[in-house]
Design a protein around this motif. Sequence first.
Motif, PDB file in Angstrom:
ATOM      1  N   ILE A  92      -1.001  16.652  27.412  1.00  0.00           N
ATOM      2  CA  ILE A  92      -0.831  15.385  26.699  1.00  0.00           C
ATOM      3  C   ILE A  92      -1.922  14.398  27.106  1.00  0.00           C
ATOM      4  O   ILE A  92      -2.531  13.731  26.265  1.00  0.00           O
ATOM      5  CB  ILE A  92       0.559  14.793  26.979  1.00  0.00           C
ATOM      6  CG1 ILE A  92       1.645  15.681  26.362  1.00  0.00           C
ATOM      7  CG2 ILE A  92       0.662  13.366  26.434  1.00  0.00           C
ATOM      8  CD1 ILE A  92       3.056  15.232  26.674  1.00  0.00           C
ATOM      9  N   ARG A  93      -2.187  14.328  28.406  1.00  0.00           N
ATOM     10  CA  ARG A  93      -3.218  13.402  28.877  1.00  0.00           C
ATOM     11  C   ARG A  93      -4.589  13.782  28.343  1.00  0.00           C
ATOM     12  O   ARG A  93      -5.424  12.913  28.049  1.00  0.00           O
ATOM     13  CB  ARG A  93      -3.245  13.380  30.403  1.00  0.00           C
ATOM     14  CG  ARG A  93      -2.000  12.760  31.034  1.00  0.00           C
ATOM     15  CD  ARG A  93      -2.174  12.579  32.532  1.00  0.00           C
ATOM     16  NE  ARG A  93      -1.000  11.945  33.134  1.00  0.00           N
ATOM     17  CZ  ARG A  93       0.014  12.615  33.650  1.00  0.00           C
ATOM     18  NH1 ARG A  93      -0.011  13.954  33.674  1.00  0.00           N
ATOM     19  NH2 ARG A  93       1.045  11.976  34.156  1.00  0.00           N
ATOM     20  N   TRP A 122      -1.523  20.805  21.543  1.00  0.00           N
ATOM     21  CA  TRP A 122      -1.047  20.712  22.931  1.00  0.00           C
ATOM     22  C   TRP A 122      -0.672  22.096  23.475  1.00  0.00           C
ATOM     23  O   TRP A 122      -0.976  22.416  24.631  1.00  0.00           O
ATOM     24  CB  TRP A 122       0.168  19.799  23.001  1.00  0.00           C
ATOM     25  CG  TRP A 122      -0.155  18.336  22.938  1.00  0.00           C
ATOM     26  CD1 TRP A 122      -1.349  17.734  23.217  1.00  0.00           C
ATOM     27  CD2 TRP A 122       0.746  17.273  22.594  1.00  0.00           C
ATOM     28  NE1 TRP A 122      -1.253  16.381  23.064  1.00  0.00           N
ATOM     29  CE2 TRP A 122       0.018  16.065  22.687  1.00  0.00           C
ATOM     30  CE3 TRP A 122       2.085  17.235  22.219  1.00  0.00           C
ATOM     31  CZ2 TRP A 122       0.592  14.827  22.413  1.00  0.00           C
ATOM     32  CZ3 TRP A 122       2.666  16.004  21.947  1.00  0.00           C
ATOM     33  CH2 TRP A 122       1.930  14.809  22.044  1.00  0.00           C
ATOM     34  N   PHE A 160       8.231  12.909  26.012  1.00  0.00           N
ATOM     35  CA  PHE A 160       8.219  14.254  26.592  1.00  0.00           C
ATOM     36  C   PHE A 160       9.245  14.345  27.723  1.00  0.00           C
ATOM     37  O   PHE A 160      10.053  15.289  27.776  1.00  0.00           O
ATOM     38  CB  PHE A 160       6.818  14.567  27.126  1.00  0.00           C
ATOM     39  CG  PHE A 160       6.734  15.816  27.947  1.00  0.00           C
ATOM     40  CD1 PHE A 160       6.441  17.041  27.358  1.00  0.00           C
ATOM     41  CD2 PHE A 160       6.935  15.794  29.326  1.00  0.00           C
ATOM     42  CE1 PHE A 160       6.361  18.198  28.111  1.00  0.00           C
ATOM     43  CE2 PHE A 160       6.868  16.943  30.091  1.00  0.00           C
ATOM     44  CZ  PHE A 160       6.578  18.156  29.478  1.00  0.00           C
ATOM     45  N   SER A 208       3.847   9.129  24.610  1.00  0.00           N
ATOM     46  CA  SER A 208       4.083  10.567  24.485  1.00  0.00           C
ATOM     47  C   SER A 208       4.695  11.136  25.757  1.00  0.00           C
ATOM     48  O   SER A 208       5.602  11.978  25.697  1.00  0.00           O
ATOM     49  CB  SER A 208       2.769  11.297  24.163  1.00  0.00           C
ATOM     50  OG  SER A 208       2.263  10.909  22.903  1.00  0.00           O
ATOM     51  N   LEU A 209       4.238  10.662  26.905  1.00  0.00           N
ATOM     52  CA  LEU A 209       4.790  11.152  28.170  1.00  0.00           C
ATOM     53  C   LEU A 209       6.241  10.713  28.349  1.00  0.00           C
ATOM     54  O   LEU A 209       7.071  11.471  28.872  1.00  0.00           O
ATOM     55  CB  LEU A 209       3.938  10.657  29.339  1.00  0.00           C
ATOM     56  CG  LEU A 209       2.563  11.331  29.506  1.00  0.00           C
ATOM     57  CD1 LEU A 209       1.767  10.658  30.621  1.00  0.00           C
ATOM     58  CD2 LEU A 209       2.732  12.818  29.799  1.00  0.00           C
ATOM     59  N   GLU A 253       2.237  18.137  30.830  1.00  0.00           N
ATOM     60  CA  GLU A 253       1.872  16.723  30.872  1.00  0.00           C
ATOM     61  C   GLU A 253       0.356  16.556  30.895  1.00  0.00           C
ATOM     62  O   GLU A 253      -0.180  15.612  30.301  1.00  0.00           O
ATOM     63  CB  GLU A 253       2.506  16.069  32.092  1.00  0.00           C
ATOM     64  CG  GLU A 253       4.035  16.002  32.006  1.00  0.00           C
ATOM     65  CD  GLU A 253       4.659  15.490  33.288  1.00  0.00           C
ATOM     66  OE1 GLU A 253       4.012  15.627  34.349  1.00  0.00           O
ATOM     67  OE2 GLU A 253       5.791  14.959  33.225  1.00  0.00           O
ATOM     68  N   PHE A 259       7.676  18.903  22.315  1.00  0.00           N
ATOM     69  CA  PHE A 259       6.866  19.489  23.385  1.00  0.00           C
ATOM     70  C   PHE A 259       7.631  19.448  24.701  1.00  0.00           C
ATOM     71  O   PHE A 259       7.605  20.399  25.495  1.00  0.00           O
ATOM     72  CB  PHE A 259       5.552  18.719  23.492  1.00  0.00           C
ATOM     73  CG  PHE A 259       4.464  19.427  24.261  1.00  0.00           C
ATOM     74  CD1 PHE A 259       4.146  20.755  24.022  1.00  0.00           C
ATOM     75  CD2 PHE A 259       3.736  18.749  25.230  1.00  0.00           C
ATOM     76  CE1 PHE A 259       3.141  21.398  24.727  1.00  0.00           C
ATOM     77  CE2 PHE A 259       2.722  19.371  25.936  1.00  0.00           C
ATOM     78  CZ  PHE A 259       2.425  20.702  25.680  1.00  0.00           C
ATOM     79  N   ILE A 307      -0.928   8.174  25.108  1.00  0.00           N
ATOM     80  CA  ILE A 307      -0.526   8.978  26.265  1.00  0.00           C
ATOM     81  C   ILE A 307       0.796   8.500  26.850  1.00  0.00           C
ATOM     82  O   ILE A 307       1.709   9.298  27.083  1.00  0.00           O
ATOM     83  CB  ILE A 307      -1.632   8.964  27.334  1.00  0.00           C
ATOM     84  CG1 ILE A 307      -2.900   9.623  26.784  1.00  0.00           C
ATOM     85  CG2 ILE A 307      -1.163   9.688  28.594  1.00  0.00           C
ATOM     86  CD1 ILE A 307      -4.094   9.520  27.712  1.00  0.00           C
ATOM     87  N   ALA A 331       5.969  14.821  20.472  1.00  0.00           N
ATOM     88  CA  ALA A 331       6.023  14.693  21.926  1.00  0.00           C
ATOM     89  C   ALA A 331       7.363  15.145  22.480  1.00  0.00           C
ATOM     90  O   ALA A 331       7.431  15.828  23.513  1.00  0.00           O
ATOM     91  CB  ALA A 331       5.750  13.242  22.329  1.00  0.00           C
ATOM     92  N   SER A 367       7.266   6.858  20.615  1.00  0.00           N
ATOM     93  CA  SER A 367       6.357   7.943  20.266  1.00  0.00           C
ATOM     94  C   SER A 367       6.854   8.625  19.000  1.00  0.00           C
ATOM     95  O   SER A 367       7.681   8.079  18.264  1.00  0.00           O
ATOM     96  CB  SER A 367       6.270   8.938  21.432  1.00  0.00           C
ATOM     97  OG  SER A 367       5.263   9.916  21.179  1.00  0.00           O
TER      98      SER A 367
END
Length: 525
Positions: free
Chosen positions: A205-206, A46, A219, A215-216, A202, A185, A212, A182, A178
């Motif tokens: 990550i996508r 990432w 994050f 993780s978002l 972001e 990050f 996704i 993540a 997650s």
Amino acid sequence: MSSQEAMPDTLAGLLPRKTADPRLSGIIKLAILAVGGQGGGVLTAWIEEVARSNGYAAQATSVAGVSQRTGATVYYVEIAPHRPGDPTPVFSLMPGPGDVDIMIAAEMMEAGRSIIRGFVTPDRTTLIASTHRALAVSEKMVPGDGIASSDEVMAAAEIAARRFIAADFEALAIANGSVISASLFGALAGSGVLPFPREAFEAAIRAGGKGIEGSLRAFGAAFDATVNPPGKATTPTDPPRPAYGVSGPARLVAEWDRLAARVAAMPATVAELALLGLSKVVDFQDLRYGAAYLDHLAKVMAKDDATRDWTLSREAAKYIANAMAYDDIIRVADLKTRGRRFDRIRKEMRLKEANLLHLTEFFHPRAEEIVGMFPAKLGARLEADPEWMARLDRWFNKGRRLRTDSLPAFLTLHLIGGLRGWRLRTLRHAQEQAHLERWLERALTHVGGNYDLAVELIRCRRLIKGYSDTHKRGYSKFDRVLEATAAVAGRSDAADWCRRLREAALQDEEGKALDGAIETIRSFA
């Protein structure tokens, strides 16, 4: 002056000093220490993605570890501005001491390692670390408390780093479905040490294409926690005492209430642990067994003294419960088939409805565990017969793997776990009760002459724990500590020696530290 002594001056003439290349100041050096399975490789990817998508050149390397931490890996990333047409920068392959701008540690002890290795310096390094612990093998092997102090690492980090960002990023990741890569990050983005906007992180990550949404979420939670760190939580000075609500047949509930009333009548310092102990032994056997626990504790309290703040009784409330709720085959089978355990495993594995769980239990019973299930008199005769013990050892002392997600294995353990009514007739129970009585009698004989020694003898029960070989080693150490303590029982410092012996016994599995402590006593006793 010799030619060797003149050499530095000669070299100085050949290699005049130059100012540093200003282009080097644009290189950002980032290192990551992560344990296997924490997504260090994903985090590195990432970081590379966000750098390259914003016009930077990037290079990442990694060196995997195979010891100490079950695979702690050092990831290293260097990034620098790069315009199209410019030569590609030549980056370093590994971090150097005193030459790291950003240090990310996926666990608190890894933060400590990064400081020890010189990667964290007060003139330049931003240290981002998760405060949770993933215990090392060396910490787990210690029979006592072998967990290293996180407070010492935190204090060192505050001094060693230019900026220190710490939070339980593991908990943030789990809470958002997650993994810790993540949330780390997100902490990196929130720190502002990289010249990229949140949207760029972001987007990286996508671009990964997997997990996704979770993780978002992780994050974002870590980003917010880094930008607006929560205030330090305060520990209440008087934590509430636990309350145990019970349900069941009215007769049993009434009996529990009578036992709980006995606990409530005790001094508060004793009742706090006595209620926990009562709940433990009732869960282990039944309400009658809980009454026996309170009877044992009442004998201790009858010899205790309020002017001592009931220290002896408080310790006894804890360790009598542990002694009465020993780990036999019935207990182990019961715990392994409880619904709460399956729920906990599903939660830890983060299983979804579509996932299937295969759960394998490992059993390795010794002949002693098998004989311990026999009626007390028969079991004692068999245990005294070497031929029978050898025969039982051949039959049963084999590692067995049972799939408790399958019906036959589950029912087998469930039936064994339901033999509570039989437990009180077994040889193992008779042995445990006899040992309990001898231990309490020995401790209580010292109350009048040496109260502190009596307390330390009660605390020695900490040495006995676990199942099978672990339990056998604990018994052996316990007996040796009490025997050595008896040799110095007449001294004014006997309590201190008992404590030293117990702590030595907890230092290593083999008992080498205990051997040394006993030899010291023999040298003067």
